[in-house]
Design an enzyme around this catalytic site. Structure first.
Site, PDB file in Angstrom:
ATOM      1  N   ASP A   1       0.864  -1.189   0.000  1.00  0.00           N
ATOM      2  CA  ASP A   1       0.000   0.000   0.000  1.00  0.00           C
ATOM      3  C   ASP A   1       0.890   1.226   0.000  1.00  0.00           C
ATOM      4  O   ASP A   1       1.167   1.836   1.039  1.00  0.00           O
ATOM      5  CB  ASP A   1      -0.944  -0.043   1.210  1.00  0.00           C
ATOM      6  CG  ASP A   1      -1.946  -1.179   1.092  1.00  0.00           C
ATOM      7  OD1 ASP A   1      -2.292  -1.574  -0.048  1.00  0.00           O
ATOM      8  OD2 ASP A   1      -2.382  -1.699   2.135  1.00  0.00           O
TER       9      ASP A   1
ATOM     10  N   LYS B   1       0.784  -8.231  -2.191  1.00  0.00           N
ATOM     11  CA  LYS B   1      -0.576  -7.807  -2.564  1.00  0.00           C
ATOM     12  C   LYS B   1      -0.513  -6.405  -3.148  1.00  0.00           C
ATOM     13  O   LYS B   1       0.119  -5.509  -2.584  1.00  0.00           O
ATOM     14  CB  LYS B   1      -1.485  -7.802  -1.341  1.00  0.00           C
ATOM     15  CG  LYS B   1      -2.919  -7.410  -1.682  1.00  0.00           C
ATOM     16  CD  LYS B   1      -3.837  -7.616  -0.502  1.00  0.00           C
ATOM     17  CE  LYS B   1      -3.917  -6.445   0.426  1.00  0.00           C
ATOM     18  NZ  LYS B   1      -4.708  -5.314  -0.097  1.00  0.00           N
TER      19      LYS B   1
ATOM     20  N   ASP C   1      -5.633  -7.133  -5.482  1.00  0.00           N
ATOM     21  CA  ASP C   1      -6.754  -6.849  -4.572  1.00  0.00           C
ATOM     22  C   ASP C   1      -7.584  -5.704  -5.130  1.00  0.00           C
ATOM     23  O   ASP C   1      -7.396  -4.551  -4.760  1.00  0.00           O
ATOM     24  CB  ASP C   1      -6.189  -6.519  -3.183  1.00  0.00           C
ATOM     25  CG  ASP C   1      -7.277  -6.166  -2.193  1.00  0.00           C
ATOM     26  OD1 ASP C   1      -8.441  -6.563  -2.412  1.00  0.00           O
ATOM     27  OD2 ASP C   1      -6.960  -5.488  -1.196  1.00  0.00           O
TER      28      ASP C   1
ATOM     29  N   LYS D   1     -11.094  -6.039  -5.308  1.00  0.00           N
ATOM     30  CA  LYS D   1     -12.439  -6.144  -4.711  1.00  0.00           C
ATOM     31  C   LYS D   1     -13.508  -5.798  -5.744  1.00  0.00           C
ATOM     32  O   LYS D   1     -14.295  -4.859  -5.589  1.00  0.00           O
ATOM     33  CB  LYS D   1     -12.559  -5.247  -3.488  1.00  0.00           C
ATOM     34  CG  LYS D   1     -11.623  -5.669  -2.354  1.00  0.00           C
ATOM     35  CD  LYS D   1     -11.873  -4.869  -1.101  1.00  0.00           C
ATOM     36  CE  LYS D   1     -10.951  -5.284   0.016  1.00  0.00           C
ATOM     37  NZ  LYS D   1      -9.552  -4.928  -0.206  1.00  0.00           N
TER      38      LYS D   1
ATOM     39  N   ILE E   1     -21.847  -5.571 -12.631  1.00  0.00           N
ATOM     40  CA  ILE E   1     -22.741  -6.536 -13.276  1.00  0.00           C
ATOM     41  C   ILE E   1     -21.895  -7.730 -13.713  1.00  0.00           C
ATOM     42  O   ILE E   1     -20.672  -7.623 -13.928  1.00  0.00           O
ATOM     43  CB  ILE E   1     -23.498  -5.918 -14.476  1.00  0.00           C
ATOM     44  CG1 ILE E   1     -22.531  -5.456 -15.579  1.00  0.00           C
ATOM     45  CG2 ILE E   1     -24.402  -4.795 -14.015  1.00  0.00           C
ATOM     46  CD1 ILE E   1     -23.242  -5.111 -16.887  1.00  0.00           C
ATOM     47  N   GLY E   2     -22.560  -8.871 -13.835  1.00  0.00           N
ATOM     48  CA  GLY E   2     -21.836 -10.121 -14.075  1.00  0.00           C
ATOM     49  C   GLY E   2     -20.895 -10.077 -15.270  1.00  0.00           C
ATOM     50  O   GLY E   2     -19.735 -10.492 -15.179  1.00  0.00           O
TER      51      GLY E   2
ATOM     52  N   THR F   1     -19.355  -7.653 -16.723  1.00  0.00           N
ATOM     53  CA  THR F   1     -18.170  -6.814 -16.499  1.00  0.00           C
ATOM     54  C   THR F   1     -17.187  -7.519 -15.565  1.00  0.00           C
ATOM     55  O   THR F   1     -15.966  -7.504 -15.786  1.00  0.00           O
ATOM     56  CB  THR F   1     -18.606  -5.444 -15.919  1.00  0.00           C
ATOM     57  OG1 THR F   1     -19.498  -4.849 -16.861  1.00  0.00           O
ATOM     58  CG2 THR F   1     -17.431  -4.530 -15.685  1.00  0.00           C
TER      59      THR F   1
ATOM     60  N   GLN G   1      -8.301  -0.657  11.552  1.00  0.00           N
ATOM     61  CA  GLN G   1      -8.807  -2.036  11.638  1.00  0.00           C
ATOM     62  C   GLN G   1      -9.622  -2.212  12.921  1.00  0.00           C
ATOM     63  O   GLN G   1      -9.281  -1.644  13.955  1.00  0.00           O
ATOM     64  CB  GLN G   1      -7.634  -3.033  11.647  1.00  0.00           C
ATOM     65  CG  GLN G   1      -6.772  -2.992  10.397  1.00  0.00           C
ATOM     66  CD  GLN G   1      -7.444  -3.664   9.193  1.00  0.00           C
ATOM     67  OE1 GLN G   1      -8.606  -4.058   9.255  1.00  0.00           O
ATOM     68  NE2 GLN G   1      -6.704  -3.762   8.098  1.00  0.00           N
TER      69      GLN G   1
HETATM   70  O1  OMP Z   1      -8.990  -7.655   0.772  1.00  0.00           O
HETATM   71  C1  OMP Z   1      -8.126  -7.296   1.575  1.00  0.00           C
HETATM   72  O2  OMP Z   1      -6.941  -7.540   1.401  1.00  0.00           O
HETATM   73  C2  OMP Z   1      -8.588  -6.678   2.831  1.00  0.00           C
HETATM   74  C3  OMP Z   1      -9.825  -7.067   3.295  1.00  0.00           C
HETATM   75  C4  OMP Z   1     -10.242  -6.688   4.576  1.00  0.00           C
HETATM   76  O3  OMP Z   1     -11.318  -7.077   5.049  1.00  0.00           O
HETATM   77  N1  OMP Z   1      -9.412  -5.909   5.311  1.00  0.00           N
HETATM   78  C5  OMP Z   1      -8.212  -5.453   4.851  1.00  0.00           C
HETATM   79  O4  OMP Z   1      -7.496  -4.774   5.605  1.00  0.00           O
HETATM   80  N2  OMP Z   1      -7.796  -5.795   3.582  1.00  0.00           N
HETATM   81  C6  OMP Z   1      -6.521  -5.273   3.046  1.00  0.00           C
HETATM   82  O5  OMP Z   1      -5.438  -5.741   3.831  1.00  0.00           O
HETATM   83  C7  OMP Z   1      -4.461  -4.730   4.015  1.00  0.00           C
HETATM   84  C8  OMP Z   1      -4.267  -4.495   5.480  1.00  0.00           C
HETATM   85  O6  OMP Z   1      -3.297  -3.508   5.666  1.00  0.00           O
HETATM   86  P1  OMP Z   1      -2.778  -3.115   7.115  1.00  0.00           P
HETATM   87  O7  OMP Z   1      -3.969  -2.751   7.972  1.00  0.00           O
HETATM   88  O8  OMP Z   1      -1.879  -1.930   6.853  1.00  0.00           O
HETATM   89  O9  OMP Z   1      -2.026  -4.320   7.659  1.00  0.00           O
HETATM   90  C9  OMP Z   1      -4.934  -3.499   3.234  1.00  0.00           C
HETATM   91  O10 OMP Z   1      -4.295  -3.521   1.971  1.00  0.00           O
HETATM   92  C10 OMP Z   1      -6.427  -3.733   3.059  1.00  0.00           C
HETATM   93  O11 OMP Z   1      -6.905  -3.208   1.818  1.00  0.00           O
END
Ligand code: OMP
Length: 235
Positions: free
Chosen positions: A13, A35, A62, A64, A68-69, A71, A187
């Site tokens: 990120d 990721k 990632d 997410k 629509i289906g 796409t 989080q």
């Molecule tokens: O799909 C994901 O990776 C994801 C889903 C979720 O429910 N929670 C979540 O934190 N993430 C991803 O996991 C990573 C967590 O990052 P940190 O909180 O910095 O460890 C981020 O890139 C979020 O986009």
């Protein structure tokens, strides 16, 4: 079972490919799975994904997806061609069905995001859901399982409850990982690396505790050591 190091997925990120490559260099051989999410994907990250795959690393794209289906299906076909290992979609039945069709018999594995780890029951109520977090995670996991999705993204808080329901044919990928004492940030459903592994997580997603650490390699090595110790406790 995979080597403990291969169960850690580092979330890149970061704002640019240069910034991501600097972190990747510092992590060296310590990390094998990355990721790439919105921030980097929209700043050249998909080309970086192909480069990482070419050099033998695994990549979790990632995005997410939710649309629509048709796409979703076509978008998944494009991602499958990159050689990525994982791709996220939201856990809506139409979306999951389309993603499974789109990945076809490629090596891409579809992960359904159940309930984001930054959500608690109050956030779900605010979004209009009449479910608690564990109820909605369980419902979506059951739908994903029936549709043939390859794995789930959930908090490690739900991993122990999900494993008997989904068996070992689906992978459990858990973000919201915080080594003891680390800042939680946005989080809400978090677990330590040790507790996540003991709860049954297959892969741990870790971003800020590694990429924002003064020494990312030392932070990653400490998490891998914790994964290894917990995996040894399980056998
Ligand atoms: O799909 C994901 O990776 C994801 C889903 C979720 O429910 N929670 C979540 O934190 N993430 C991803 O996991 C990573 C967590 O990052 P940190 O909180 O910095 O460890 C981020 O890139 C979020 O986009």
């Amino acid at each position: 079972m995979e080597h403990p190091r291969d169960r850690l997925i580092v979330a890149l990120d970061l704002p640019s490919v240069d910034a991501a490559e600097a972190v990747i260099d510092r992590l060296g051989e310590g990390v094998t799975f990355y990721k790439i999410g919105y921030q980097l994907a929209f700043a050249g990250g998909l080309a970086l994904a192909e480069k990482l795959i070419f050099t033998g690393r695994r990549v979790f794209v990632d995005l997410k997806l939710h649309d629509i289906g048709n796409t979703v299906e076509k978008g998944v076909e494009s991602i499958a061609r990159t050689g990525a290992t994982f791709l996220t979609v939201h856990a809506y039945p139409q979306t999951m069905k389309a993603a499974v069709v789109g990945r076809g018999d490629s090596n891409l594995r579809i992960l359904a995001v159940t309930v984001l780890t930054s959500y608690d029951d109050a956030d779900l109520a605010a979004a209009g859901y009449d479910f608690t977090v564990p109820e909605l995670v369980a419902e979506r996991a059951a739908q994903a399982h029936d549709i043939g999705v390859d794995g789930l993204v959930c908090s490690a808080e739900e991993a122990a409850m999900l494993r008997p329901r989904i068996g070992h044919g689906m992978v459990l990928v858990t973000p919201g990982i915080r080594p003891s004492g680390a800042e939680v940030g946005d989080q809400k459903r978090v677990k330590t690396p040790r507790d996540a592994i003991l709860a049954g997580a297959d892969y741990l997603v870790v971003g800020r505790p590694i990429v924002a650490a003064p020494n990312p390699r030392a932070a990653a090595d400490a998490i891998v050591a914790e994964i290894e110790a917990a995996a040894n406790e399980q056998v």
